[in-house]
Write a protein that holds these residues in place. Structure first.
Motif, PDB file in Angstrom:
ATOM      1  N   ILE A   5       0.835  -1.199   0.000  1.00  0.00           N
ATOM      2  CA  ILE A   5       0.000   0.000   0.000  1.00  0.00           C
ATOM      3  C   ILE A   5       0.875   1.256   0.000  1.00  0.00           C
ATOM      4  O   ILE A   5       2.037   1.249   0.430  1.00  0.00           O
ATOM      5  CB  ILE A   5      -0.980   0.058   1.198  1.00  0.00           C
ATOM      6  N   GLN A   6       0.232   2.359  -0.478  1.00  0.00           N
ATOM      7  CA  GLN A   6       0.929   3.656  -0.581  1.00  0.00           C
ATOM      8  C   GLN A   6      -0.133   4.716  -0.399  1.00  0.00           C
ATOM      9  O   GLN A   6      -1.241   4.578  -0.901  1.00  0.00           O
ATOM     10  CB  GLN A   6       1.572   3.783  -1.982  1.00  0.00           C
ATOM     11  N   GLY A   7       0.142   5.720   0.366  1.00  0.00           N
ATOM     12  CA  GLY A   7      -0.875   6.761   0.528  1.00  0.00           C
ATOM     13  C   GLY A   7      -0.619   7.637   1.734  1.00  0.00           C
ATOM     14  O   GLY A   7       0.348   7.453   2.476  1.00  0.00           O
ATOM     15  N   TYR A   8      -1.479   8.653   1.890  1.00  0.00           N
ATOM     16  CA  TYR A   8      -1.300   9.629   2.950  1.00  0.00           C
ATOM     17  C   TYR A   8      -1.361   8.985   4.335  1.00  0.00           C
ATOM     18  O   TYR A   8      -0.876   9.537   5.314  1.00  0.00           O
ATOM     19  CB  TYR A   8      -2.375  10.718   2.857  1.00  0.00           C
ATOM     20  N   LEU A   9      -1.977   7.797   4.437  1.00  0.00           N
ATOM     21  CA  LEU A   9      -2.020   7.094   5.724  1.00  0.00           C
ATOM     22  C   LEU A   9      -0.604   6.889   6.242  1.00  0.00           C
ATOM     23  O   LEU A   9      -0.324   7.084   7.427  1.00  0.00           O
ATOM     24  CB  LEU A   9      -2.721   5.745   5.560  1.00  0.00           C
ATOM     25  N   LEU A  10       0.269   6.501   5.332  1.00  0.00           N
ATOM     26  CA  LEU A  10       1.671   6.341   5.707  1.00  0.00           C
ATOM     27  C   LEU A  10       2.353   7.709   5.733  1.00  0.00           C
ATOM     28  O   LEU A  10       2.846   8.162   6.746  1.00  0.00           O
ATOM     29  CB  LEU A  10       2.395   5.421   4.720  1.00  0.00           C
ATOM     30  N   SER A  11       2.340   8.351   4.583  1.00  0.00           N
ATOM     31  CA  SER A  11       2.973   9.682   4.491  1.00  0.00           C
ATOM     32  C   SER A  11       2.647  10.316   3.143  1.00  0.00           C
ATOM     33  O   SER A  11       2.431   9.617   2.143  1.00  0.00           O
ATOM     34  CB  SER A  11       4.489   9.574   4.624  1.00  0.00           C
ATOM     35  N   LYS A  12       2.623  11.614   3.143  1.00  0.00           N
ATOM     36  CA  LYS A  12       2.606  12.329   1.867  1.00  0.00           C
ATOM     37  C   LYS A  12       3.988  12.205   1.235  1.00  0.00           C
ATOM     38  O   LYS A  12       4.948  11.871   1.936  1.00  0.00           O
ATOM     39  CB  LYS A  12       2.306  13.815   2.118  1.00  0.00           C
ATOM     40  N   PRO A  13       4.133  12.502  -0.051  1.00  0.00           N
ATOM     41  CA  PRO A  13       5.488  12.544  -0.631  1.00  0.00           C
ATOM     42  C   PRO A  13       6.309  13.582   0.126  1.00  0.00           C
ATOM     43  O   PRO A  13       5.809  14.678   0.414  1.00  0.00           O
ATOM     44  CB  PRO A  13       5.254  12.973  -2.076  1.00  0.00           C
ATOM     45  N   LEU A  14       7.572  13.237   0.491  1.00  0.00           N
ATOM     46  CA  LEU A  14       8.396  14.110   1.336  1.00  0.00           C
ATOM     47  C   LEU A  14       9.728  14.395   0.651  1.00  0.00           C
ATOM     48  O   LEU A  14      10.265  13.541  -0.053  1.00  0.00           O
ATOM     49  CB  LEU A  14       8.678  13.418   2.671  1.00  0.00           C
ATOM     50  N   PRO A  15      10.271  15.585   0.922  1.00  0.00           N
ATOM     51  CA  PRO A  15      11.630  15.830   0.447  1.00  0.00           C
ATOM     52  C   PRO A  15      12.604  14.902   1.172  1.00  0.00           C
ATOM     53  O   PRO A  15      12.276  14.375   2.241  1.00  0.00           O
ATOM     54  CB  PRO A  15      11.885  17.293   0.800  1.00  0.00           C
ATOM     55  N   GLU A  16      13.774  14.763   0.597  1.00  0.00           N
ATOM     56  CA  GLU A  16      14.761  13.783   1.043  1.00  0.00           C
ATOM     57  C   GLU A  16      14.962  13.763   2.563  1.00  0.00           C
ATOM     58  O   GLU A  16      14.771  12.741   3.236  1.00  0.00           O
ATOM     59  CB  GLU A  16      16.102  14.064   0.358  1.00  0.00           C
ATOM     60  N   ASP A  17      15.286  14.933   3.141  1.00  0.00           N
ATOM     61  CA  ASP A  17      15.634  14.956   4.571  1.00  0.00           C
ATOM     62  C   ASP A  17      14.436  14.604   5.446  1.00  0.00           C
ATOM     63  O   ASP A  17      14.539  13.835   6.410  1.00  0.00           O
ATOM     64  CB  ASP A  17      16.231  16.316   4.957  1.00  0.00           C
TER      65      ASP A  17
END
Ligand code: C2E
Ligand code: CA
Ligand code: CA
Length: 804
Positions: free
Chosen positions: A755-767
């Motif tokens: 699975i992939q989605g905001y539940l886990l995390s939004k797309p984030l910058p590297e750091d």
């Protein structure tokens, strides 16, 4: 200096030279003629002079003969002493008006003289012995002109016989000024008696004034006057002179100089000269006038031609040059006219060519622009609208490619003539280039424009016959109206163009410009430019969104999602600029940049002990790049990675284009161990058969089905069956857009793999992503959720975060 002045001056100079020479020659000839006449007068004068002297001598001789034979005188001479003889001489001499009387003895010596002169002193020898000799040999008295004691004299010598010769009586008659004047009376000449004695020249008697005499005596002047008449200067007055020898004495020469003043010689010449000068001036004036006239007649036509040339250079070809004569200038004028005509024709031709299309003869863009500006002005005055139809042939490129350019050209020509038939006279039908045409409809509003466009579609839509082929030429028409769709010619043109492209994209025939489209269009154009710069300057960023293995709860992979931090518009989402990159041809550069960033990121994470598979989104166009597999291979080896770290996501709609080409590229990628994933699955209507043929590893169910999973029974059914389908085909299934625990639970229940989605995390910058991972590690999540248990990752030999 003008040509005319120059011609005039040249002619005038010539005339002056010719006339001047003639005049001088005539004057000289006339003058010499007068001088010759003077010379003749002098010669005649000499004869008269000789006669006069001679006849005087004869008269004197008679008187002296009478004296010599006088009885009393003879007696005195025969017997008398000197004093007696002397008084007799004086006595008898005065009777015959003699100036000098003397007696010479038989011995040739002077015995007595009427005047006491040294040369005639008693006993001195008689100086003119030749006279005695002549006297002896002839009966009449001998005579001569002599010079005695500075006086010229006519000397007559007669023998005195008693009865034998007892002596000679010599009688002198003075040659003096009086005589000179007398001779002048006969000859009308100046008469001067000149004695030259041992380089000493003296004038003994003369008609000349005292001052002129000394001038005449100067040797040089006299030397000039020989036997031919010459001009001599006497006291500033020229005189024509002739020298005539009278006699030669023992130590002198006696000459007479006859002179005629030049004033008299040339007396008739002066008025003649005046007359000649008058004639010359008149002739000169007449000639000058003629020269002026000639210069004008020569230069006048030239002036006309020059004026014409100036006119032509100003671009005025209307007036012709008058052809006055049939001489060279007339020919030149004719040549001028035909040159002018030629220029006019060629200019018209050039203007026509500059404003018309060579193939169809229709007005071109330049002329359309002019007409548009005119229409705008007209419309602004009248308040009535006008419209522009922008036309483009659909599939013209195919006609060109398959049937050749010649056929393509004929199609264009036929289309052009049909368009012209439909347009009214006041409308402009133009070809803008390629297969693009334009019709400018005067006095036409939106509905009128649409009606015309529909008639066009019917007319052009019919087949075009080219070389016995029937070709269908479809057109797309864009409509823009003044003033509602644009205020300037450029706006109207651009917006009609935009409407035409809208029609094409929407696969309609006709589209009218929609307010706002242009601004979108312009914004997109500007963005394309900015995007190129951003790519050049490497300004794009990658955000990372984690994917979780549902069975183990571990984060085994991330999806790299591109971001564009725009200096003005802020962060621009990929949905907005990726399509732009695709349209403008920058998509390959973009994909390359993303690949480089993603793979170098994976390498850095590995060095930090974080083993991670990375998913990268490909565009449909990337699959048409046969170099893509090599590029990817090169990048993998550059970062010392194997294909197993990489998943390439391709949207369902992209793979469904399913060209053999794209499949080849996919296969070559897969051979490197790279996983291929079908993105947005469920939106592209892929058939099962198509799906089966594709070399893929993963299905990614589109988030539109997942996000509302708990609330929609339909979605749930679709998701569940899609997971089953995937598993049946041996594919791993990922669900994206998982926002809630409920969704996750349902997906676990459906045996979804990842699975992939905001539940886990939004797309984030590297750091932030790394922080997020560490937070998971440290926080509520079980340690094995962070463990990297994925088989592939063990293959890479990366250390797990857990063991680190
Ligand atoms: P995609 O491949 O389907 O990417 C997933 C999109 O869904 C991402 O949007 C992501 O932020 C969003 N998303 C993830 N989880 C959730 C969720 O729980 N709820 C909701 N509502 N949305 C979620 P993003 O980053 O704006 O990307 C949009 C699309 O842009 C991507 O769709 C992908 O097709 C394209 N894209 C992104 N990066 C690239 C790239 O590097 N290359 C290419 N060719 N396309 C890219
Ligand atoms: Ca994706
Ligand atoms: Ca997706």
């Amino acid at each position: 200096m003008t040509f005319r002045t120059r011609t005039f001056l040249v002619l005038l100079t010539l005339i002056i030279i010719v006339e001047g020479t003639t005049f001088v020659a005539v004057l000289n000839a006339t003058r010499s003629n007068f001088i010759e006449q003077g010379a003749r007068e002098l010669s005649l004068g000499r004869v008269i002079f000789d006669n006069a002297i001679d006849s005087r001598a004869s008269e004197l001789a008679v008187s002296v003969g009478v004296l010599a034979s006088d009885f009393g005188f003879k007696g005195v001479v025969a017997a008398g002493d000197e004093a007696t003889i002397r008084s007799a001489l004086i006595n008898h001499g005065s009777r015959i008006n003699a100036d000098l009387t003397f007696l010479v003895g038989r011995d040739g010596r002077v015995r007595a003289s009427s005047r006491e002169l040294p040369v005639l002193a008693f006993g001195s020898p008689f100086p003119f012995e030749a006279l005695l000799a002549t006297g002896r040999s002839r009966p009449e008295p001998a005579r001569a002109v002599v010079s005695i004691s500075d006086s010229a004299m006519q000397l007559v010598v007669a023998p005195v016989r008693a009865p034998d010769l007892v002596g000679w009586v010599a009688v002198g008659f003075a040659i003096d000024d009086v005589l000179a004047h007398r001779i002048q009376g006969l000859t009308n000449l100046q008469v001067s008696f000149v004695e030259v004695r041992r380089n000493d020249t003296r004038v003994l008697a003369s008609t000349l004034a005292e001052g002129d005499r000394s001038g005449l005596a100067s040797a040089t002047t006299l030397a000039d006057v020989v036997t031919e008449p010459r001009v001599i200067e006497l006291g500033g007055q020229p005189m024509l002179g002739l020298r005539h020898h009278l006699s030669t004495g023992p130590d002198y020469n006696l000459d007479v100089v006859l002179g005629l003043p030049m004033e008299e010689v040339l007396a008739g010449y002066a008025p003649l000269r005046m007359k000649l000068i008058g004639i010359m001036i008149l002739a000169l004036a007449l000639s000058a006038f003629g020269a002026r006239l000639l210069a004008r007649t020569v230069s006048q036509p030239l002036k006309g031609l020059a004026e014409a040339a100036r006119r032509i250079s100003r671009g005025n070809y209307r007036e012709t040059v008058a052809v006055g004569s049939d001489d060279e200038i007339g020919t030149l004028a004719q040549a001028f006219n035909s040159m002018q005509q030629g220029i006019r024709n060629r200019e018209e031709q050039i203007v026509f060519q500059a404003q018309h299309d060579a193939l169809t003869g229709l007005p071109n863009r330049t002329l359309v622009n002019d007409r548009l500006h005119q229409s705008i002005r007209r419309s602004q005055r009248s308040g009535r609208p006008f419209s522009v139809l922008m036309l483009d042939l659909n599939g013209f490129k195919d006609i060109n490619d398959t049937l050749g350019h010649a056929t393509g050209d004929q199609v264009l020509v036929q289309v052009a003539s049909r368009l012209e038939r439909i347009g009214r006279d006041c409308d402009t039908v133009a070809r803008l280039g390629g297969d693009e045409f334009l019709i400018l409809l005067e006095d036409t509003d939106r509905s009128g424009a649409r009606a015309t466009a529909e008639r066009l579609i019917d007319s052009i839509g019919a087949t075009v016959a080219v070389q016995s082929m029937q070709i269908r030429a479809h057109i797309s028409v864009g409509i823009a109206c003044f003033p509602i769709h644009g205020q300037s010619a450029e706006e109207i043109l651009r917006r009609a163009d935009i409407a035409m492209y809208t029609a094409k994209d929407a696969e309609q025939y006709i589209a009218e410009y929609q307010v706002g489209q242009d601004e979108d269009h312009l914004r997109r154009l500007a963005l394309v430019n900015d995007l190129r710069d951003a790519l050049d300057r490497d300004e794009l960023k990658l955000y990372y969104q984690p994917k979780m293995d549902l069975r183990t709860g571990t984060i085994t992979a991330v999806e790299a999602l591109v971001r564009w931090p725009h200096p003005v518009h802020g962060m621009i989402p990929p949905d907005e600029f990726v399509p732009l990159a695709e349209q403008s041809g920058y998509i390959r550069a973009l994909t390359h940049a993303v690949l480089v960033k993603a793979l170098s990121q994976v390498q850095r994470w590995r060095n930090d002990g974080l083993a991670m598979n990375i998913s990268i989104n490909l565009s449909a166009l990337d699959l048409l790049d046969e170099k893509l597999p090599d590029i990817v291979e090169g990048l993998l080896s550059r970062y010392s990675l194997t294909g197993k770290v990489l998943t390439l996501e391709i949207t369902e709609s992209a793979v469904m284009k399913d060209t053999a080409y794209a499949r080849g590229v996919m296969e070559r990628l897969r051979e490197q161990g790279i996983k291929l994933s079908i993105d947005d699955f469920g939106t592209g209507h892929a058939s099962l058969a198509q799906l089966k043929r594709l070399p893929v590893d993963e299905l990614k169910i589109d988030k539109s089905f997942v996000m509302d999973l708990p609330g929609s029974a339909d979605d749930a059914a679709i998701v569940r069956s899609t997971i089953e389908l995937g598993h049946n085909m041996g594919l791993s299934v990922t669900a994206e857009g998982v926002e809630t625990d409920q969704s996750r639970n349902m997906l676990t229940e459906f045996h979804c793999d990842v699975i992939q989605g905001y539940l886990l995390s939004k797309p984030l910058p590297e750091d932030e992503f790394v922080t997020w991972m560490r937070g998971r590690h440290a926080g509520a999540v079980t340690p094995d959720q962070l463990a990297l248990t994925h088989d592939d990752l063990e293959d890479t030999g990366a250390r797990s975060l857990q063991s680190a």
